[in-house]
Write an enzyme that holds these catalytic residues in place. Structure first.
Site, mmCIF file in Angstrom:
data_model
loop_
_atom_site.group_PDB
_atom_site.id
_atom_site.type_symbol
_atom_site.label_atom_id
_atom_site.label_comp_id
_atom_site.label_asym_id
_atom_site.label_seq_id
_atom_site.Cartn_x
_atom_site.Cartn_y
_atom_site.Cartn_z
ATOM 1 N N HIS A 163 0.818 -1.216 0.000
ATOM 2 C CA HIS A 163 0.000 0.000 0.000
ATOM 3 C C HIS A 163 0.852 1.266 0.000
ATOM 4 O O HIS A 163 2.041 1.258 0.311
ATOM 5 C CB HIS A 163 -0.963 0.003 1.191
ATOM 6 C CG HIS A 163 -0.289 0.083 2.550
ATOM 7 N ND1 HIS A 163 0.029 1.269 3.155
ATOM 8 C CD2 HIS A 163 0.100 -0.899 3.408
ATOM 9 C CE1 HIS A 163 0.575 1.044 4.335
ATOM 10 N NE2 HIS A 163 0.645 -0.271 4.511
ATOM 11 N N CYS A 182 2.534 -4.959 7.029
ATOM 12 C CA CYS A 182 2.286 -4.747 5.607
ATOM 13 C C CYS A 182 3.467 -4.029 4.963
ATOM 14 O O CYS A 182 4.355 -3.520 5.646
ATOM 15 C CB CYS A 182 1.003 -3.955 5.399
ATOM 16 S SG CYS A 182 -0.490 -4.907 5.740
#
Length: 536
Positions: free
Chosen positions: A431, A450
């Site tokens: 992301h 992440c």
């Protein structure tokens, strides 16, 4: 096949002839002769011994039952298969495999000691068990990494024993056994690098270490000569006689710095000197672990795939073994390590929402319960926003809070303006991020797990280019709406989250990275415990 009684002259003569015919490569390997009628009655002894020998391996026992207990290794016509197996086992160490596990001397001795049909049945079983162990190890790894490190959640492509045996007897044995190893270009390059480095170590290594804290262009003297010699020995410079830190040496230092992820300024500062002085034996350990890791990934990568090497802090798109796009990344902090696994990237969310994982709601609890954190919404089970004044925070804790906590799309969203999804059980994805300053750091391990991208828009354009004639315009038309929009990838892209402290470029140049999570040190110790021998 049978053996005509005990110690028959024909058997011994055949053994000698076979050994001599193989140039002495396989001393003691069972020589075989055609059975006499008297030996035929001994076949039940062979079958009984074979059944006993493979009983602990259900698949192998089933294979032999299905084929009527026909021998695979111990008949005259099995000579090529025996030779191929012994040849492969004799080279197992070149692949960084635990040679003692296969006990080739013991197997050869067992072959050479056969005098009865029972002996032959037992050695038949032993050869098959050894073959299956070797095949499993070289195909998909010596270790089961998930048993050692919880964050390695990779499903290993273990071969089916019955299929291995079936394919073996239907194939040319040398090529079949050779092709058990991974066929990836990276495995071949690592294999060559290991062999070359072992030869370098045998010849004395890379020479004396550089005795200097730092060196820079224009310097001269003994330390510069030491630097020059190390660079030549490592393949970054041609053989030259210069004793000064000239332009050629500066370029060689830059190339070296790039190979170890140090800023390529051509100045041999303390970090560069330390890296240059790293012993070849330490690099060999990294390559040995990398070979094992490559065996775990012995699956089709995808002609196009996304390669996330955690130790490198870089995300790459690879097309036919060529890097066609790359961007810097931020990975999980040491306390929140990013796991290793492979999956399929299926879609991207432009203008994403961020639903806080349960594991980190506690970090926001004080603000939530005191009326702060107004950029976050509370959602009920139907996805409806719940006004804060209706919630009695004193009745809950972060662990039993009945609402989801979500940040809507916007410039300050923790996921930025786009996230890239490969749905998995670990809630890991790639992301954007509004926290841009971290990308300037050399070591970028800060996230909750992440992977954040420095250039998420360009990454999105590269993925969309396969399905949109104008991916830039398409992307921004969606992004400007400010609304969450899911964009499927018409061709899902394999994504591999890996951890390589040693890897090659397509030209074979070795690159090394720090063991930031300490995983490779643990794997190396496990390989040594399993019997892998690495040059001292």
């Amino acid at each position: 096949m049978g053996i005509a009684g005990r110690n028959t002259p024909g058997l011994r003569a055949a053994l000698i002839a076979m050994t001599l015919g193989m140039g002495g490569v396989l001393p003691g390997v069972l020589a075989v002769v055609a059975p006499t009628p008297a030996a035929a009655q001994q076949f039940p002894a062979f079958r009984q011994a074979l059944a006993e020998g493979v009983a602990e391996n259900r698949e192998l026992a089933a294979f032999y039952r299905e084929n009527g207990y026909q021998a695979v290794w111990t008949r005259a016509e099995d000579a090529a298969r025996r030779t191929a197996l012994v040849s492969a086992l004799s080279r197992a160490g070149e692949h960084g495999l635990p040679v003692a596990r296969y006990d080739l001397p013991g197997l050869l001795s067992a072959f050479g000691s056969v005098e009865t049909e029972r002996d032959r049945g037992l050695v038949e079983a032993r050869a098959s068990m050894t073959f299956l162990q070797y095949a499993r190890d070289i195909h998909s790894g010596v270790l089961d990494p998930g048993e050692l490190i919880a964050d390695i959640v990779r499903e290993l492509p273990r071969p089916d024993p019955t299929q291995l045996m079936t394919d073996l007897i239907a194939s040319e044995p040398v090529s079949f056994i050779r092709n058990l190893a991974p066929s990836s270009p990276e495995y071949a390059r690592l294999f060559r690098a290991k062999r070359e480095l072992e030869q370098t170590i045998a010849n004395g290594g890379w020479g004396p270490q550089v005795q200097a804290g730092s060196l820079r262009p224009g310097d001269t003297g003994a330390s510069v000569v030491q630097l020059r010699n190390r660079l030549i020995a490592m393949g970054f410079m041609p053989r030259v006689a210069t004793a000064s830190y000239d332009g050629q040496m500066q370029r060689a230092v830059q190339d070296f710095q790039e190979s170890v992820a140090i800023e390529a300024d051509g100045i041999a500062g303390s970090a560069t000197i330390d890296a240059i002085n790293t012993a070849p034996q330490e690099r060999l350990r990294s390559i040995t672990v990398a070979l094992e890791r490559e065996r775990w990934l012995n699956i089709p990568r995808g002609d196009r795939h996304i390669w996330v090497n955690l130790t490198d802090f870089v995300v790459r798109i690879v097309d036919f073994d060529q890097v066609t796009f790359e961007t810097r990344s931020v990975i999980g902090a040491r306390a929140n390590q990013t796991p290793e696994f492979s999956d399929q990237m299926e879609y991207m969310d432009i203008n994403p929402t961020w639903t806080l994982p349960r594991s980190i709601i506690g970090e926001y609890w004080a603000a939530l319960s005191s009326g702060g954190a107004n950029h976050l919404n509370l959602l009920d089970g139907s996805g409806r926003v719940v006004p804060r004044e209706y919630v009695d925070f004193a009745a809950y804790t972060p662990s039993n809070f009945p609402f989801d906590v979500q940040q809507p799309p916007g410039p300050g969203n923790a996921l930025g303006e786009v996230k890239f999804m490969f749905p998995n059980a670990y809630a890991i994805y790639l992301h954007d991020t509004p926290s841009r300053s971290l990308f300037g750091n050399r070591v970028r391990a800060y996230s909750h797990g992440c992977v954040r991208l420095a250039d998420p828009r360009d990454f999105a354009y590269a993925l969309l280019a396969r399905q949109e004639t104008d991916p830039v315009t398409y992307y921004h038309a969606i992004q400007r709406t400010g609304r969450l929009t899911r964009v499927p990838l018409l061709e899902p892209v394999p994504v591999h989250l890996v951890y390589r402290t040693a890897y090659t470029s397509v030209t074979g140049q070795m690159n090394y990275r720090a063991d930031i999570y300490g995983r490779d040190a643990r794997l190396y110790d496990a390989l040594i415990s399993a019997g892998v021998e690495v040059g001292a």
